[in-house]
Design an enzyme around this catalytic site. Structure first.
Site, mmCIF file in Angstrom:
data_model
loop_
_atom_site.group_PDB
_atom_site.id
_atom_site.type_symbol
_atom_site.label_atom_id
_atom_site.label_comp_id
_atom_site.label_asym_id
_atom_site.label_seq_id
_atom_site.Cartn_x
_atom_site.Cartn_y
_atom_site.Cartn_z
ATOM 1 N N LYS A 125 0.850 -1.071 0.022
ATOM 2 C CA LYS A 125 0.282 0.480 -0.514
ATOM 3 C C LYS A 125 0.813 1.454 0.054
ATOM 4 O O LYS A 125 0.871 2.163 -0.240
ATOM 5 C CB LYS A 125 -0.802 -0.334 1.182
ATOM 6 C CG LYS A 125 -1.889 -0.554 1.266
ATOM 7 C CD LYS A 125 -2.494 -1.533 2.311
ATOM 8 C CE LYS A 125 -3.557 -1.747 2.353
ATOM 9 N NZ LYS A 125 -4.475 -2.579 3.534
ATOM 10 N N GLN A 167 -5.100 -1.649 9.703
ATOM 11 C CA GLN A 167 -5.533 -3.117 9.377
ATOM 12 C C GLN A 167 -5.019 -3.572 9.797
ATOM 13 O O GLN A 167 -5.338 -4.256 11.267
ATOM 14 C CB GLN A 167 -3.187 -3.286 8.757
ATOM 15 C CG GLN A 167 -3.106 -4.126 8.590
ATOM 16 C CD GLN A 167 -3.506 -3.920 7.012
ATOM 17 O OE1 GLN A 167 -3.779 -3.251 5.969
ATOM 18 N NE2 GLN A 167 -3.942 -5.721 6.218
ATOM 19 N N ASP A 214 -10.838 1.978 3.871
ATOM 20 C CA ASP A 214 -11.772 0.607 3.641
ATOM 21 C C ASP A 214 -13.184 0.564 3.420
ATOM 22 O O ASP A 214 -13.518 -0.758 3.030
ATOM 23 C CB ASP A 214 -11.278 0.007 5.166
ATOM 24 C CG ASP A 214 -9.770 -1.062 4.870
ATOM 25 O OD1 ASP A 214 -9.515 -0.801 3.857
ATOM 26 O OD2 ASP A 214 -9.362 -1.091 5.570
#
Ligand code: NDP
Length: 296
Positions: free
Chosen positions: A52, A96, A119
């Site tokens: 990322k 995460q 997200d």
């Protein structure tokens, strides 16, 4: 001939488009910034976070990773997320997953300001996607990548029977909600399957578009699909391989060699939905700036 839906190629196009848009924003005085919160030392998470970071850097997006050991006090993480919510230089926040034992993932995700939740896991974002009451939400990157790759290859969705094997809140369920939306990128008839589904092959055989998101290597075999099906394989599974230096290889949830002989189109693993996911995360970060306010 089976069409290979090349996620590497399509994601490269998307990343280039994002990079162009980022340059326009920079000219206007705003540099998009994504902050990733990484707790613990899960090996796969470290790899995902690195990729990322690389993708952000290439697109001109500032990325920052805040790392904590797995025994960090939960309150420290909570305080950091609150601080990031109030930091106008940060446009996107991503925690995460998975979080180490002792953390309640939904409690942490719900702390993220919905307008920075790139997200798309916050209940406000998933709720808006499901209810369809307005468009002010983030779509989780993997399901968004599924729709985007079909769109880029001009594969029709309206009216199709889409069978989704897997009902997780990060892939299966939101993918189904996207296919169900009104409009050219949706309007499908959607069936969800999961581990308790009876007669799975009878259902998968009726799919015009089959999405496999189970984490079970090669679960979908040739006898489970009808000729001409479009197959989207989301799975990323490590299986032992004596031919690989690493001792393992990555396969999807679909038996690619056999199913690709019957499918009209199929995503490979690796090189299918994986790269699409990162590209769509970049798009969401851009959206955090352009839709939810140019803050700095
Ligand atoms: P989860 O483990 O959260 O969910 C798996 C789903 O598959 C569950 O709904 C489960 O059913 C269902 N399932 C499991 N076994 C079977 C079976 N034998 N028959 C039918 N359904 C079954 O996984 P995720 O959704 O998070 O991920 C799925 C896969 O996608 C994984 O391989 C993951 O690595 C990969 N992935 C890839 C991404 C990418 O970027 N390409 C991003 C995210 C995930 P039940 O609910 O009943 O338990």
């Amino acid at each position: 001939m089976t069409l290979i839906l090349d996620g590497k190629l399509v994601s490269k196009q998307i990343r280039e488009e994002v990079a162009e848009d980022v340059q326009l924003l920079i000219k206007q005085g705003v540099t998009p910034k994504l902050t990733v919160v990484l707790v613990g030392d899960d090996a796969a998470s470290q790899i995902y976070v690195k990729s990322k970071e690389r993708a952000c850097a290439k697109a001109g997006i500032i990325s920052e990773t805040i790392k904590y050991p797995s025994d960090v006090l939960k309150q420290n993480v909570i305080d950091k997320i609150k601080e990031l919510n109030n930091d106008n230089s940060v446009h996107g926040i991503l925690v995460q997953l998975p979080l180490p034992e002792g953390f309640n993932e939904s409690e942490i995700i719900e702390l993220i300001a919905p307008e920075k939740d790139v997200d798309g896991f916050h209940p406000i974002n998933s709720g808006r996607l499901t209810s369809g009451i307005n468009d002010d939400y983030f779509v989780p990157a993997t399901p968004a990548g599924i729709i985007e790759i079909l769109k880029r290859y001009k594969i029709e969705i309206p009216g199709k029977h889409v069978v989704i094997v897997g009902r997780s809140s990060i892939v299966g369920k939101p993918a189904g909600m996207l296919f169900l939306r009104h409009g050219n990128e949706g309007d499908a008839t959607v069936t969800f399957c999961h581990s308790k589904t009876k007669n799975l092959p009878d259902i998968t055989k009726t799919a015009d578009i089959l999405v496999a998101a189970t984490g079970k290597p090669k679960l979908i075999t040739a006898d489970m699909v009808k000729p001409g099906v479009v197959v989207i394989d989301v799975g990323i599974n490590r299986i032992p391989s004596k031919y690989s230096e690493k001792g393992y290889k990555i396969v999807g949830d679909v038996d690619f060699d056999e199913v690709s002989k019957l499918a009209s189109a199929i995503t490979p693993v690796p090189g299918g939905i994986g790269p699409m996911t990162i590209a769509m995360l970049l798009k969401n970060t851009l959206r955090a700036v352009t839709v939810f306010g140019k803050k700095e």
